[in-house]
Motif scaffolding. Sequence first.
Motif, PDB file in Angstrom:
ATOM      1  N   GLU A 217      -0.672  25.192  29.899  1.00 18.12           N
ATOM      2  CA  GLU A 217       0.591  25.835  30.253  1.00 18.12           C
ATOM      3  C   GLU A 217       1.657  25.512  29.213  1.00 18.12           C
ATOM      4  OE1 GLU A 217       4.139  25.834  33.641  1.00 18.12           O
ATOM      5  OE2 GLU A 217       2.248  24.787  34.072  1.00 18.12           O
ATOM      6  N   VAL A 218       1.671  24.269  28.735  1.00 21.24           N
ATOM      7  CA  VAL A 218       2.633  23.869  27.705  1.00 21.24           C
ATOM      8  C   VAL A 218       2.403  24.674  26.429  1.00 21.24           C
ATOM      9  CG1 VAL A 218       3.514  21.943  26.317  1.00 21.24           C
ATOM     10  CG2 VAL A 218       2.761  21.534  28.670  1.00 21.24           C
ATOM     11  N   VAL A 219       1.138  24.830  26.049  1.00 14.66           N
ATOM     12  CA  VAL A 219       0.813  25.592  24.845  1.00 14.66           C
ATOM     13  C   VAL A 219       1.131  27.076  25.036  1.00 14.66           C
ATOM     14  CG1 VAL A 219      -1.083  26.329  23.338  1.00 14.66           C
ATOM     15  CG2 VAL A 219      -0.928  23.944  24.075  1.00 14.66           C
ATOM     16  N   TYR A 220       0.835  27.596  26.211  1.00  9.31           N
ATOM     17  CA  TYR A 220       1.161  28.994  26.528  1.00  9.31           C
ATOM     18  C   TYR A 220       2.664  29.235  26.368  1.00  9.31           C
ATOM     19  CZ  TYR A 220       1.935  33.189  29.407  1.00  9.31           C
ATOM     20  OH  TYR A 220       2.327  34.430  29.879  1.00  9.31           O
TER      21      TYR A 220
ATOM     22  N   LEU B 123      -6.132  26.004  32.649  1.00  7.94           N
ATOM     23  CA  LEU B 123      -5.330  26.283  33.833  1.00  7.94           C
ATOM     24  C   LEU B 123      -6.184  26.216  35.094  1.00  7.94           C
ATOM     25  CD1 LEU B 123      -2.572  27.186  34.984  1.00  7.94           C
ATOM     26  CD2 LEU B 123      -3.330  29.551  34.660  1.00  7.94           C
ATOM     27  N   ILE B 124      -7.374  26.790  35.036  1.00  5.33           N
ATOM     28  CA  ILE B 124      -8.285  26.762  36.182  1.00  5.33           C
ATOM     29  C   ILE B 124      -8.636  25.333  36.560  1.00  5.33           C
ATOM     30  CG2 ILE B 124     -10.715  27.180  36.791  1.00  5.33           C
ATOM     31  CD1 ILE B 124      -9.153  29.548  37.400  1.00  5.33           C
ATOM     32  N   GLU B 125      -9.008  24.530  35.546  1.00  4.32           N
ATOM     33  CA  GLU B 125      -9.457  23.172  35.843  1.00  4.32           C
ATOM     34  C   GLU B 125      -8.330  22.294  36.379  1.00  4.32           C
ATOM     35  OE1 GLU B 125     -12.760  20.714  33.984  1.00  4.32           O
ATOM     36  OE2 GLU B 125     -11.021  20.172  32.769  1.00  4.32           O
ATOM     37  N   ASP B 126      -7.186  22.285  35.722  1.00  4.07           N
ATOM     38  CA  ASP B 126      -6.124  21.367  36.145  1.00  4.07           C
ATOM     39  C   ASP B 126      -5.390  21.838  37.393  1.00  4.07           C
ATOM     40  OD1 ASP B 126      -6.754  19.656  34.106  1.00  4.07           O
ATOM     41  OD2 ASP B 126      -4.690  19.348  33.481  1.00  4.07           O
ATOM     42  N   SER B 127      -5.510  23.109  37.740  1.00  3.93           N
ATOM     43  CA  SER B 127      -4.912  23.595  38.984  1.00  3.93           C
ATOM     44  C   SER B 127      -5.894  23.526  40.148  1.00  3.93           C
ATOM     45  CB  SER B 127      -4.428  25.036  38.820  1.00  3.93           C
ATOM     46  OG  SER B 127      -5.527  25.932  38.738  1.00  3.93           O
ATOM     47  N   LYS B 128      -7.116  23.022  39.848  1.00  3.83           N
ATOM     48  CA  LYS B 128      -8.187  22.974  40.856  1.00  3.83           C
ATOM     49  C   LYS B 128      -8.435  24.356  41.441  1.00  3.83           C
ATOM     50  CE  LYS B 128      -7.189  18.175  42.159  1.00  3.83           C
ATOM     51  NZ  LYS B 128      -6.861  17.253  43.279  1.00  3.83           N
ATOM     52  N   CYS B 129      -8.584  25.318  40.541  1.00  2.15           N
ATOM     53  CA  CYS B 129      -8.790  26.724  40.962  1.00  2.15           C
ATOM     54  C   CYS B 129      -7.633  27.212  41.832  1.00  2.15           C
ATOM     55  CB  CYS B 129     -10.113  26.885  41.690  1.00  2.15           C
ATOM     56  SG  CYS B 129     -11.551  26.615  40.664  1.00  2.15           S
TER      57      CYS B 129
ATOM     58  N   LYS C 298       5.239  30.928  38.792  1.00  2.00           N
ATOM     59  CA  LYS C 298       5.081  30.896  37.335  1.00  2.00           C
ATOM     60  C   LYS C 298       3.610  30.759  36.945  1.00  2.00           C
ATOM     61  CE  LYS C 298       6.656  28.409  33.185  1.00  2.00           C
ATOM     62  NZ  LYS C 298       5.355  27.993  32.662  1.00  2.00           N
ATOM     63  N   ILE C 299       2.875  29.920  37.676  1.00  2.00           N
ATOM     64  CA  ILE C 299       1.462  29.707  37.372  1.00  2.00           C
ATOM     65  C   ILE C 299       0.667  30.984  37.571  1.00  2.00           C
ATOM     66  CG2 ILE C 299      -0.628  28.484  38.094  1.00  2.00           C
ATOM     67  CD1 ILE C 299       1.370  26.847  36.455  1.00  2.00           C
ATOM     68  N   PHE C 300       0.929  31.698  38.665  1.00  2.00           N
ATOM     69  CA  PHE C 300       0.184  32.925  38.919  1.00  2.00           C
ATOM     70  C   PHE C 300       0.581  34.041  37.950  1.00  2.00           C
ATOM     71  CE2 PHE C 300      -0.476  30.748  43.005  1.00  2.00           C
ATOM     72  CZ  PHE C 300      -1.846  30.904  43.120  1.00  2.00           C
ATOM     73  N   LYS C 301       1.833  34.042  37.512  1.00  2.00           N
ATOM     74  CA  LYS C 301       2.241  35.005  36.486  1.00  2.00           C
ATOM     75  C   LYS C 301       1.532  34.720  35.170  1.00  2.00           C
ATOM     76  CE  LYS C 301       6.825  36.347  38.195  1.00  2.00           C
ATOM     77  NZ  LYS C 301       8.292  36.335  37.924  1.00  2.00           N
ATOM     78  N   MET C 302       1.406  33.437  34.841  1.00  2.00           N
ATOM     79  CA  MET C 302       0.680  33.052  33.631  1.00  2.00           C
ATOM     80  C   MET C 302      -0.772  33.481  33.730  1.00  2.00           C
ATOM     81  SD  MET C 302       0.029  29.195  32.141  1.00  2.00           S
ATOM     82  CE  MET C 302      -1.350  28.867  31.017  1.00  2.00           C
ATOM     83  N   ALA C 303      -1.404  33.218  34.862  1.00  2.00           N
ATOM     84  CA  ALA C 303      -2.804  33.602  35.062  1.00  2.00           C
ATOM     85  C   ALA C 303      -2.968  35.115  34.913  1.00  2.00           C
ATOM     86  CB  ALA C 303      -3.283  33.142  36.434  1.00  2.00           C
ATOM     87  N   TYR C 304      -2.060  35.875  35.527  1.00  2.00           N
ATOM     88  CA  TYR C 304      -2.104  37.336  35.453  1.00  2.00           C
ATOM     89  C   TYR C 304      -1.995  37.806  34.005  1.00  2.00           C
ATOM     90  CZ  TYR C 304      -0.692  42.209  36.198  1.00  2.00           C
ATOM     91  OH  TYR C 304      -0.598  43.575  36.160  1.00  2.00           O
ATOM     92  N   SER C 305      -1.067  37.180  33.259  1.00  3.00           N
ATOM     93  CA  SER C 305      -0.868  37.546  31.858  1.00  3.00           C
ATOM     94  C   SER C 305      -2.104  37.250  31.022  1.00  3.00           C
ATOM     95  CB  SER C 305       0.339  36.784  31.298  1.00  3.00           C
ATOM     96  OG  SER C 305       0.488  37.004  29.911  1.00  3.00           O
ATOM     97  N   LEU C 306      -2.728  36.088  31.250  1.00  9.58           N
ATOM     98  CA  LEU C 306      -3.907  35.708  30.471  1.00  9.58           C
ATOM     99  C   LEU C 306      -5.101  36.610  30.770  1.00  9.58           C
ATOM    100  CD1 LEU C 306      -3.650  31.812  30.671  1.00  9.58           C
ATOM    101  CD2 LEU C 306      -3.136  33.275  28.700  1.00  9.58           C
ATOM    102  N   ILE C 307      -5.243  37.008  32.023  1.00 13.48           N
ATOM    103  CA  ILE C 307      -6.337  37.922  32.376  1.00 13.48           C
ATOM    104  C   ILE C 307      -6.107  39.288  31.734  1.00 13.48           C
ATOM    105  CG2 ILE C 307      -7.394  39.197  34.289  1.00 13.48           C
ATOM    106  CD1 ILE C 307      -7.078  36.665  35.977  1.00 13.48           C
ATOM    107  N   GLU C 308      -4.866  39.727  31.722  1.00 17.34           N
ATOM    108  CA  GLU C 308      -4.553  40.987  31.043  1.00 17.34           C
ATOM    109  C   GLU C 308      -4.885  40.919  29.547  1.00 17.34           C
ATOM    110  OE1 GLU C 308      -1.293  43.865  32.963  1.00 17.34           O
ATOM    111  OE2 GLU C 308      -0.444  42.163  31.856  1.00 17.34           O
ATOM    112  N   LEU C 309      -4.732  39.723  28.976  1.00 16.88           N
ATOM    113  CA  LEU C 309      -4.989  39.540  27.552  1.00 16.88           C
ATOM    114  C   LEU C 309      -6.477  39.363  27.244  1.00 16.88           C
ATOM    115  CD1 LEU C 309      -2.023  37.141  26.714  1.00 16.88           C
ATOM    116  CD2 LEU C 309      -2.363  39.437  25.755  1.00 16.88           C
ATOM    117  N   GLY C 310      -7.311  39.219  28.285  1.00 20.19           N
ATOM    118  CA  GLY C 310      -8.743  39.146  28.056  1.00 20.19           C
ATOM    119  C   GLY C 310      -9.458  37.946  28.621  1.00 20.19           C
TER     120      GLY C 310
END
Length: 310
Positions: free
Chosen positions: A121-124, A146-152, A161-173
């Motif tokens: 998340e910091v790097v993102y 993100l998956i590992e440290d958030s325990k899925c 914010k976390i779910f927005k990040m996840a959504y963005s990363l999935i959109e990116l591939g």
Amino acid sequence: MPQTLIDASQHIVLIAHKNPDADSLGAACAFYSYLLRTQKKVTLFCASTEIDPHLAFLPWFDKLTNRFPKDANLMISFDCGSFERLGIETELPLINFDHHRSNNFYGLINVINTDAISTTEVVYDYFVTNDIKMNGKMALSLYAGLIEDSKCFRARGCNVKIFKMAYSLIELGANHAMCIEWLYHRNSLASLRIRGILLKQMKLFEDGRLALFEVPLSLLEETGAVVSECKKVLDEALTMRNIQASLMVLEQSFGSVKLSLRTNGMVDAAKIMTLFGGGGHMHRAGTHLKQDDYDELVKDIKMMITKELV
């Protein structure tokens, strides 16, 4: 500024901590993808000789080396609370990306957000802030951490914010199914064997609120399991109704032990482990004890955990 130092460097070493997890190695792999676009020489480094095979799906996993290059002029570490855990003695300018509360700011430049759920998340956030375009490989690497440290997405720190990040990363591939498959569903025979043995030998204290696992070297040799496979039972123990903390005492060579502590948040794991030279997060932390009288120190740690139990 980190970017100024990065731009001025010719050979950059990206360092995942010893015995890396998906957060440390994922953050390093994402940065590796980014730096390849800058036409710089980049080395992906980890001091450990054996890496958890569950991480083999990460982009650039095959580029990982435990040989530190002699011509490097900048180091960047990921998800490491102390310089010692990098496993190196090299003195070079260092940028320190992390989210541990116990981080001792050992870098020339420290990019640390203790509110972040993962170092990825910091790097993102760093990529977004600096308008660095993320591709599919970067997205997958960041998502794995993100998956590992958030325990899925089960950890208490999960927010909008976390779910927005996840959504963005999935959109990116980023491939969610691939991360789950590799991180949680590709168990070895050794991991299943040691899981059964450890759960059978689990000791409970304080009316079942504290679970203790003791792992002698002989057990690792008998089952063929590695440290990362042992530690999975710590989180599994916390799924029991009454358990608030689970502690593993893992024997290592030369008379030392590795301690790993997991909690449900009622006990501050980092607070306890920091007092014994370690560190981590509120929910997960650890330390190494090399003293000959570590048996007494383990008793002290158990007593401190007991005092924190509700």
